[in-house]
Scaffold this motif. Structure first.
Motif, short mmCIF file in Angstrom:
data_model
loop_
_atom_site.label_atom_id
_atom_site.label_comp_id
_atom_site.label_asym_id
_atom_site.label_seq_id
_atom_site.Cartn_x
_atom_site.Cartn_y
_atom_site.Cartn_z
N VAL A 319 -49.51 48.51 12.67
CA VAL A 319 -48.23 48.96 12.13
C VAL A 319 -47.35 47.75 11.83
O VAL A 319 -47.51 46.69 12.45
N ILE A 320 -46.43 47.93 10.89
CA ILE A 320 -45.49 46.87 10.53
C ILE A 320 -44.07 47.41 10.66
O ILE A 320 -43.75 48.48 10.13
N LEU A 321 -43.22 46.67 11.34
CA LEU A 321 -41.81 47.01 11.50
C LEU A 321 -41.01 45.94 10.76
O LEU A 321 -41.10 44.76 11.08
N SER A 322 -40.26 46.35 9.75
CA SER A 322 -39.57 45.39 8.89
C SER A 322 -38.06 45.57 8.94
O SER A 322 -37.56 46.70 8.92
N GLU A 323 -37.34 44.47 9.01
CA GLU A 323 -35.90 44.53 8.83
C GLU A 323 -35.58 44.73 7.35
O GLU A 323 -36.34 44.31 6.47
N GLY A 324 -34.48 45.40 7.06
CA GLY A 324 -34.08 45.66 5.69
C GLY A 324 -32.80 44.94 5.31
O GLY A 324 -32.25 44.17 6.11
N PHE A 325 -32.33 45.18 4.10
CA PHE A 325 -31.15 44.51 3.56
C PHE A 325 -30.24 45.54 2.90
O PHE A 325 -30.69 46.60 2.46
N GLN A 326 -28.98 45.21 2.80
CA GLN A 326 -28.09 45.98 1.97
C GLN A 326 -28.41 45.66 0.51
O GLN A 326 -28.87 44.55 0.20
N GLU A 327 -28.18 46.59 -0.39
CA GLU A 327 -28.70 46.45 -1.75
C GLU A 327 -27.62 46.01 -2.73
O GLU A 327 -26.89 46.82 -3.29
N VAL A 328 -27.58 44.71 -2.93
CA VAL A 328 -26.68 44.12 -3.90
C VAL A 328 -27.32 42.80 -4.36
O VAL A 328 -27.98 42.11 -3.59
N GLY A 329 -27.17 42.47 -5.64
CA GLY A 329 -27.76 41.24 -6.15
C GLY A 329 -29.27 41.23 -5.99
O GLY A 329 -29.94 42.23 -6.20
N VAL A 330 -29.81 40.07 -5.61
CA VAL A 330 -31.27 39.93 -5.46
C VAL A 330 -31.80 40.83 -4.35
O VAL A 330 -32.95 41.29 -4.42
N SER A 331 -30.99 41.12 -3.34
CA SER A 331 -31.47 41.97 -2.24
C SER A 331 -31.78 43.39 -2.72
O SER A 331 -32.57 44.10 -2.09
N ARG A 332 -31.19 43.81 -3.85
CA ARG A 332 -31.54 45.11 -4.42
C ARG A 332 -33.02 45.11 -4.84
O ARG A 332 -33.74 46.08 -4.62
N ALA A 333 -33.46 44.02 -5.44
CA ALA A 333 -34.86 43.91 -5.85
C ALA A 333 -35.78 43.79 -4.65
O ALA A 333 -36.87 44.38 -4.62
N ILE A 334 -35.36 43.03 -3.64
CA ILE A 334 -36.17 42.89 -2.43
C ILE A 334 -36.37 44.24 -1.77
O ILE A 334 -37.49 44.62 -1.38
N MET A 335 -35.29 45.00 -1.65
CA MET A 335 -35.41 46.32 -1.01
C MET A 335 -36.21 47.29 -1.88
O MET A 335 -36.93 48.15 -1.35
N ASN A 336 -36.11 47.17 -3.18
CA ASN A 336 -36.92 48.01 -4.07
C ASN A 336 -38.40 47.84 -3.74
O ASN A 336 -39.16 48.82 -3.64
N ARG A 337 -38.85 46.59 -3.57
CA ARG A 337 -40.26 46.34 -3.27
C ARG A 337 -40.61 46.76 -1.84
O ARG A 337 -41.66 47.37 -1.60
N LEU A 338 -39.73 46.48 -0.89
CA LEU A 338 -40.00 46.85 0.50
C LEU A 338 -40.11 48.36 0.66
O LEU A 338 -41.00 48.86 1.36
N LYS A 339 -39.21 49.10 0.02
CA LYS A 339 -39.23 50.56 0.15
C LYS A 339 -40.52 51.15 -0.41
O LYS A 339 -41.10 52.08 0.18
N LYS A 340 -40.99 50.62 -1.53
CA LYS A 340 -42.25 51.12 -2.08
C LYS A 340 -43.42 50.72 -1.21
O LYS A 340 -44.37 51.50 -1.02
N ALA A 341 -43.38 49.51 -0.65
CA ALA A 341 -44.44 49.09 0.27
C ALA A 341 -44.49 49.97 1.51
O ALA A 341 -45.55 50.19 2.09
N ALA A 342 -43.32 50.48 1.91
CA ALA A 342 -43.23 51.33 3.10
C ALA A 342 -43.28 52.82 2.76
O ALA A 342 -43.04 53.66 3.64
N SER A 343 -43.63 53.14 1.50
CA SER A 343 -43.62 54.53 1.04
C SER A 343 -42.29 55.22 1.36
O SER A 343 -42.23 56.37 1.75
N PHE A 344 -41.21 54.45 1.21
CA PHE A 344 -39.84 54.94 1.38
C PHE A 344 -39.55 55.42 2.81
O PHE A 344 -38.67 56.25 3.01
N HIS A 345 -40.29 54.87 3.78
CA HIS A 345 -40.03 55.24 5.19
C HIS A 345 -39.00 54.28 5.76
O HIS A 345 -39.30 53.15 6.15
N ILE A 346 -37.74 54.73 5.78
CA ILE A 346 -36.61 53.89 6.21
C ILE A 346 -35.88 54.59 7.36
O ILE A 346 -35.62 55.79 7.31
N ILE A 347 -35.55 53.83 8.39
CA ILE A 347 -34.74 54.34 9.49
C ILE A 347 -33.39 53.61 9.49
O ILE A 347 -33.34 52.38 9.58
#
Length: 349
Positions: A319-347
């Protein structure tokens, strides 16, 4: 298939591009570096060549491809270029921006996945542009990976995924951006940001304030046809299931620590994906820690993102546990990829 592999060490080696151009002209496939991620290319105007991209990647046939150009004359491929789209090109080309336009008949439906539009990009990477010139017209190229896996940002990962599946692989260091291009759709009105990238939504609004971005529209339903790569199918995903934790830093740390203990108690091997500043928080735990980079440099996080996800595959975590980011600027793109990698499983904590 016997894949010809060349890792460039002396700049643009003429004989390499002569060979690669011949491969492409004969309907073959070539993996190559760009500033975003490595791409898997074929002649964008040759339907049978384009099909080989889908076969090599195991890519769904309704997932459209981006065509890559080496010069500014794109009228043979686009029916019309709205004035604001032209301004976007002038501002961000060559670079990590794809513009979707109504296509001409010269672009096969195999390339556009049956759509009447096509994404066009001019990469800034010199190797990529030299390869396009060696072919003599646009190259269709998605990321050079097995479909659904994290995109490759170096030669070694291309070889890992595609050796024996493509005709040629050209390497030239690591990608300097690390995320696929920003995609903005000018085949509709108002124009829509379909995939955030290193060129941010805020950057786009600086050129055209009418560009719309709706997060809920970045993942289409199963019965819909995606207008751009990465919208419909599971993307960028490591082999292990991943959960993203987002919220106030201390709460995120506490929840990840709690989950680590619970997972280990249940016999699971755990990976943690977080900024390097957080490494000390998880020291002493029997985990695989992979650094995203420093939280003060989102460009570094973007460059490290896909390679970091692949390192969890190397470690064979459960299993992988990942920290996330608030979505603004480049972090919006980072979270876009992370969410798809995690199949949108966000807590949210």
């Amino acid at each position: 298939m016997d894949t010809k592999k060349v890792n460039l060490k002396k700049g643009l080696e003429e004989d390499v591009f002569r060979t690669a151009g011949e491969v492409l002209q004969s309907g073959g496939t070539v993996a190559f570096p760009t500033e975003t991620v490595y791409g898997l290319g074929a002649d964008a105007l040759n339907p049978s060549a384009v099909k080989k991209i889908f076969e090599a990647k195991g890519r769904p046939q309704d997932n459209p491809l981006i065509i890559h150009v080496a010069d500014w004359e794109i009228s043979p491929y686009a029916k019309e270029i709205p004035p604001k789209a032209q301004e976007m090109m002038k501002a961000f080309w060559p670079g990590p921006l794809t513009i979707i336009l109504k296509k001409t008949e010269i672009v096969p439906l195999e390339t556009s996945a049956g759509l009447d539009s096509v994404g066009i990009r001019m990469p800034s990477n010199e190797v990529a542009r030299a390869l396009i010139r060696a072919l003599g017209h646009p190259i269709a190229a998605p990321s050079a990976n097995i479909s659904g896996r994290p995109s490759p940002t170096n030669y070694e990962r291309c070889v890992e995924d595609l050796d024996g599946k493509v005709d040629m692989i050209i390497g030239d260091g690591s990608s300097i951006v690390g995320l696929e291009s920003t995609i903005v759709d000018y085949s509709v009105s108002p124009p829509r940001l379909l995939r955030p990238g290193y060129i941010t939504y805020e950057d786009l609004l600086g050129i055209d304030e009418e560009v719309v971005y709706e997060e809920a529209k970045t993942r289409v339903e199963e019965e819909e046809a995606p207008k751009a790569p990465g919208m419909k199918y599971r993307h960028y995903a490591p082999k292990a299931p991943m959960t993203i934790f987002r919220g106030e830093t201390q709460k995120v740390e506490n929840e990840i620590l709690r989950q680590i203990d619970e997972m280990i108690k249940n016999g699971k091997t755990v990976g943690v994906f977080a900024p390097i500043e957080r490494k000390s928080v998880y020291n002493g735990k029997n985990i695989t820690f992979v650094s995203m980079g420093t939280q003060s440099d989102l460009g570094e996080v973007a460059r490290n993102l896909f390679e970091g996800l692949r390192r969890f595959d190397d470690a064979q975590v459960d299993v992988i546990l990942s920290e996330g980011f608030q979505e603004v600027g480049v972090s919006r793109a980072i979270m876009n990829r992370l969410k798809k990698a995690a199949s949108f499983h966000i807590i949210e904590v």
